[in-house]
Every structure is written in structure tokens, then in C-alpha cells.
Write an enzyme that holds these catalytic residues in place. Structure first.
Site, PDB file in Angstrom:
ATOM      1  N   LYS A  14       0.834  -1.208   0.000  1.00 15.54           N
ATOM      2  CA  LYS A  14       0.000   0.000   0.000  1.00 15.54           C
ATOM      3  C   LYS A  14       0.872   1.262   0.000  1.00 15.54           C
ATOM      4  CE  LYS A  14      -1.966  -0.979   3.944  1.00 15.54           C
ATOM      5  NZ  LYS A  14      -1.197  -2.186   4.309  1.00 15.54           N
ATOM      6  N   ARG A  89      -9.388   1.049   9.450  1.00 15.28           N
ATOM      7  CA  ARG A  89      -9.036  -0.361   9.693  1.00 15.28           C
ATOM      8  C   ARG A  89     -10.039  -1.054  10.596  1.00 15.28           C
ATOM      9  NH1 ARG A  89      -2.626  -1.392   9.671  1.00 15.28           N
ATOM     10  NH2 ARG A  89      -2.101   0.568   8.687  1.00 15.28           N
ATOM     11  N   ARG A 161      11.895  -2.090  10.896  1.00 16.59           N
ATOM     12  CA  ARG A 161      10.857  -1.721  11.872  1.00 16.59           C
ATOM     13  C   ARG A 161      10.725  -2.781  12.959  1.00 16.59           C
ATOM     14  NH1 ARG A 161       5.669   0.150   8.401  1.00 16.59           N
ATOM     15  NH2 ARG A 161       4.670  -1.192   9.956  1.00 16.59           N
ATOM     16  N   ARG A 172      -0.144  -9.290  13.030  1.00 17.72           N
ATOM     17  CA  ARG A 172      -0.747  -8.159  12.298  1.00 17.72           C
ATOM     18  C   ARG A 172      -1.698  -8.670  11.215  1.00 17.72           C
ATOM     19  NH1 ARG A 172       4.686  -5.593  10.607  1.00 17.72           N
ATOM     20  NH2 ARG A 172       3.511  -4.244   9.200  1.00 17.72           N
TER      21      ARG A 172
HETATM   22  P1  AP5 Z   1       4.979  -1.595   1.812  1.00 13.19           P
HETATM   23  O1  AP5 Z   1       4.660  -0.750   0.631  1.00 13.19           O
HETATM   24  O2  AP5 Z   1       5.761  -1.001   2.922  1.00 13.19           O
HETATM   25  O3  AP5 Z   1       3.661  -2.327   2.345  1.00 13.19           O
HETATM   26  P2  AP5 Z   1       2.444  -1.755   3.218  1.00 13.19           P
HETATM   27  O4  AP5 Z   1       1.212  -2.400   2.706  1.00 13.19           O
HETATM   28  O5  AP5 Z   1       2.487  -0.265   3.244  1.00 13.19           O
HETATM   29  O6  AP5 Z   1       2.840  -2.408   4.596  1.00 13.19           O
HETATM   30  P3  AP5 Z   1       2.883  -1.873   6.108  1.00 13.19           P
HETATM   31  O7  AP5 Z   1       3.552  -2.958   6.907  1.00 13.19           O
HETATM   32  O8  AP5 Z   1       3.494  -0.517   6.199  1.00 13.19           O
HETATM   33  O9  AP5 Z   1       1.395  -1.839   6.447  1.00 13.19           O
HETATM   34  P4  AP5 Z   1       0.797  -1.966   7.832  1.00 13.19           P
HETATM   35  O10 AP5 Z   1      -0.599  -1.681   7.465  1.00 13.19           O
HETATM   36  O11 AP5 Z   1       1.029  -3.192   8.588  1.00 13.19           O
HETATM   37  O12 AP5 Z   1       1.644  -0.929   8.689  1.00 13.19           O
HETATM   38  P5  AP5 Z   1       1.407   0.593   9.054  1.00 13.19           P
HETATM   39  O13 AP5 Z   1       2.708   1.265   9.031  1.00 13.19           O
HETATM   40  O14 AP5 Z   1       0.295   1.168   8.270  1.00 13.19           O
HETATM   41  O15 AP5 Z   1       5.758  -2.899   1.245  1.00 13.19           O
HETATM   42  C1  AP5 Z   1       6.259  -3.884   2.102  1.00 13.19           C
HETATM   43  C2  AP5 Z   1       7.605  -4.410   1.589  1.00 13.19           C
HETATM   44  O16 AP5 Z   1       7.401  -5.085   0.352  1.00 13.19           O
HETATM   45  C3  AP5 Z   1       8.648  -3.311   1.275  1.00 13.19           C
HETATM   46  O17 AP5 Z   1       9.909  -3.810   1.571  1.00 13.19           O
HETATM   47  C4  AP5 Z   1       8.501  -3.054  -0.240  1.00 13.19           C
HETATM   48  O18 AP5 Z   1       9.706  -2.608  -0.827  1.00 13.19           O
HETATM   49  C5  AP5 Z   1       8.109  -4.450  -0.722  1.00 13.19           C
HETATM   50  N1  AP5 Z   1       7.154  -4.425  -1.833  1.00 13.19           N
HETATM   51  C6  AP5 Z   1       6.117  -3.580  -2.023  1.00 13.19           C
HETATM   52  N2  AP5 Z   1       5.435  -3.917  -3.138  1.00 13.19           N
HETATM   53  C7  AP5 Z   1       6.058  -5.002  -3.649  1.00 13.19           C
HETATM   54  C8  AP5 Z   1       5.810  -5.821  -4.800  1.00 13.19           C
HETATM   55  N3  AP5 Z   1       4.774  -5.575  -5.626  1.00 13.19           N
HETATM   56  N4  AP5 Z   1       6.651  -6.875  -5.023  1.00 13.19           N
HETATM   57  C9  AP5 Z   1       7.691  -7.128  -4.178  1.00 13.19           C
HETATM   58  N5  AP5 Z   1       7.966  -6.389  -3.083  1.00 13.19           N
HETATM   59  C10 AP5 Z   1       7.157  -5.347  -2.822  1.00 13.19           C
HETATM   60  O19 AP5 Z   1       0.876   0.456  10.564  1.00 13.19           O
HETATM   61  C11 AP5 Z   1       1.762   0.055  11.590  1.00 13.19           C
HETATM   62  C12 AP5 Z   1       1.006  -0.026  12.907  1.00 13.19           C
HETATM   63  O20 AP5 Z   1       0.440   1.268  13.226  1.00 13.19           O
HETATM   64  C13 AP5 Z   1      -0.199  -0.972  12.915  1.00 13.19           C
HETATM   65  O21 AP5 Z   1       0.172  -2.316  13.177  1.00 13.19           O
HETATM   66  C14 AP5 Z   1      -1.017  -0.367  14.082  1.00 13.19           C
HETATM   67  O22 AP5 Z   1      -0.446  -0.682  15.317  1.00 13.19           O
HETATM   68  C15 AP5 Z   1      -0.823   1.136  13.861  1.00 13.19           C
HETATM   69  N6  AP5 Z   1      -1.867   1.677  12.957  1.00 13.19           N
HETATM   70  C16 AP5 Z   1      -1.689   2.202  11.727  1.00 13.19           C
HETATM   71  N7  AP5 Z   1      -2.861   2.601  11.206  1.00 13.19           N
HETATM   72  C17 AP5 Z   1      -3.801   2.324  12.144  1.00 13.19           C
HETATM   73  C18 AP5 Z   1      -5.216   2.494  12.193  1.00 13.19           C
HETATM   74  N8  AP5 Z   1      -5.902   3.019  11.179  1.00 13.19           N
HETATM   75  N9  AP5 Z   1      -5.859   2.077  13.316  1.00 13.19           N
HETATM   76  C19 AP5 Z   1      -5.206   1.546  14.382  1.00 13.19           C
HETATM   77  N10 AP5 Z   1      -3.865   1.348  14.382  1.00 13.19           N
HETATM   78  C20 AP5 Z   1      -3.177   1.739  13.276  1.00 13.19           C
END
Ligand code: AP5
Length: 219
Positions: A14, A89, A161, A172
Site C-alpha cells: 500500500k 481499519r 521496523r 498483524r
Molecule cells: P509496503 O509498501 O511497505 O507495504 P504496506 O502495505 O504499506 O505495509 P505496512 O507494513 O506498512 O502496512 P501496515 O498496514 O502493517 O503498517 P502501518 O505502518 O500502516 O511494502 C512492504 C515491503 O514489500 C517493502 O519492503 C517493499 O519494498 C516491498 N514491496 C512492495 N510492493 C512489492 C511488490 N509488488 N513486489 C515485491 N515487493 C514489494 O501500521 C503500523 C502499525 O500502526 C499498525 O500495526 C497499528 O499498530 C498502527 N496503525 C496504523 N494505522 C492504524 C489504524 N488506522 N488504526 C489503528 N492502528 C493503526
């Protein structure tokens, strides 16, 4: 108003895709995870409440994420729209977002669902590295930095991270299945959802993303 929501499991890409599209469409990329990590770094009250939950792969309380989103989407740079990455979410967040949009007479343009199996997510996140300074995201195999450990964009140090270890990644994913996945049905019924095969390589996913958003966004 161009309002796009990126929905999908952790590690589905994403953030990677939202950054590219935000640049192309000149819209702010609003990533709740990034906003929360900033609060943690600043050791703010919100950051202190969120830190342990984030490290354990649990959701931060709805009232915090709803308020942070409200503050962010009402800033001046959101005047022609925004990309929401990682919000809503939960049902409560989805309802709150609908209310916020209604108050401003805004409407969601599209919800993009990033579909990917759990095993691929584990592989992706275990080898993800992020820049400490600018937040750019890399993958040791699929999108490596030119110089090991250094950000291509700003030269900042790359780090892993705290929530990118296998146990927390699997938790997660479970949290996503229980709390976020049910929203898919809601956005299908609202005729807003389009689905992407997020298992494809980064450039192929981006090509598909451009196709599915082309009919939804106003240039
Ligand atoms: P990346 O693009 O970083 O993936 P992502 O979907 O953004 O993954 P996140 O882990 O950041 O999402 P998340 O929802 O768990 O974490 P967030 O930070 O939002 O890609 C991942 C990897 O794959 C990278 O290395 C990239 O290079 C690679 N990649 C990408 N596309 C690829 C492809 N097509 N092919 C191969 N490789 C690829 O949230 C973290 C924490 O914050 C949550 O756990 C929660 O505690 C809190 N939080 C955040 N939002 C909320 C909310 N709305 N409500 C409550 N808690 C929240």
C-alpha cells in the site's frame, strides 16, 4: 475531490504504491502508520500510548487514529483530495470517516483493495528496510537500495521496523483478517471497491493501479 482509500494486509505494498500515485496525482499521501511512528519518535502523549501496541502488532485505539485523521485531512493541502493509506481499519473508523466526509460534502472516489496471501507478506516484511530520515521504503531483494544500508533519496540510515519480525507480522495479519477485512464487503456494497493483484512486481501493480484509478479521479 479525489479521495482514494488503500486497503489491504500489512506488507501488501500500500505504502509503496501510494507514494508513487501521490506524486503522479499531486495529492498528499496520508499514512496513519507513518503519522503514528512520528508521534512515537517525538515521545508525545499519543506516541507513548501507541508505541507498545504498534510493536505488538495491535491496532491503536480508534479515538486516537480518528482524531489524527480528522486533523490531517482538514489541512490546506488536502483541498483537492488525498490518498488514505491504512485508514480505516475498523468499523468504528469507517463510520467516523464517512461522517467526516459528509460534514465536508466530500465522497470517496475509490477504495483500492490490495489482495495478497499471508506467506508473501511474511517474506516481504521480513526483508523490508525503511529510511530513518525520509521514510523511503526498500526491500533487500525486490527493491534494494543502491548502497547497502543507505537511502538512495537522502543518504539516511536504513533500519528494520520493530514490528517486522515473523511473530508480529503473523499477528498483524490476524488483526487485519478480524478487524479490517470485513470492510471490503461494505465498500463492495457501496460500489466503491476495486481489487488489485498485489502479488505482481511493483511496476506491474502500479500499471494496474493507474488503470483502476483513471476512471475515478478528476485530473
Ligand atoms: P509496503 O509498501 O511497505 O507495504 P504496506 O502495505 O504499506 O505495509 P505496512 O507494513 O506498512 O502496512 P501496515 O498496514 O502493517 O503498517 P502501518 O505502518 O500502516 O511494502 C512492504 C515491503 O514489500 C517493502 O519492503 C517493499 O519494498 C516491498 N514491496 C512492495 N510492493 C512489492 C511488490 N509488488 N513486489 C515485491 N515487493 C514489494 O501500521 C503500523 C502499525 O500502526 C499498525 O500495526 C497499528 O499498530 C498502527 N496503525 C496504523 N494505522 C492504524 C489504524 N488506522 N488504526 C489503528 N492502528 C493503526
Amino acid at each position: 475531490m479525489n479521495i482514494l482509500i488503500f486497503l489491504g494486509p500489512p506488507g501488501s505494498g500500500k505504502g509503496t504504491q501510494a507514494k508513487k500515485l501521490a506524486e503522479e496525482l499531486k495529492l498528499p499521501h496520508i499514512a496513519l502508520g507513518d503519522i503514528l511512528r512520528e508521534e512515537v519518535r517525538a515521545e508525545s502523549e499519543i506516541g507513548q500510548r501507541a508505541k507498545e501496541l504498534m510493536n505488538a502488532g495491535k491496532l491503536v485505539p480508534d479515538e486516537l487514529t480518528i482524531e489524527l485523521t480528522r486533523l490531517r485531512i482538514t489541512k490546506a493541502d488536502c483541498g483537492s483530495g488525498f490518498i488514505l493509506d491504512g485508514f480505516p481499519r475498523s468499523w468504528k473508523q469507517a463510520e467516523a470517516l464517512e461522517q467526516m466526509l459528509k460534514e465536508n460534502k466530500w465522497e470517496v472516489s475509490r477504495v483500492i483493495y490490495f489482495r495478497i496471501p499471508e506467506e508473501e507478506v511474511v517474506e516481504r516484511l521480513a526483508d523490508r528496510r525503511s529510511c530513518k530520515d525520509c521514510g523511503a521504503v526498500y526491500h533487500l531483494k525486490f527493491n534494494p537500495p543502491r548502497l547497502e544500508g543507505k537511502c538512495d533519496l537522502c543518504g539516511g540510515e536504513l533500519y528494520q521496523r520493530a514490528d517486522d519480525n515473523e511473530k508480529t507480522i503473523r499477528h498483524r495479519f490476524e488483526v487485519y483478517e478480524q478487524q479490517t477485512r470485513p470492510l471490503i464487503e461494505h465498500y463492495v456494497k457501496a460500489n466503491k471497491l476495486v481489487e488489485l493483484d498485489a502479488s505482481k512486481p511493483i511496476d506491474a501493480v502500479y500499471k494496474d493501479l493507474l488503470k483502476v484509478t483513471a476512471t475515478a479521479v478528476v485530473p
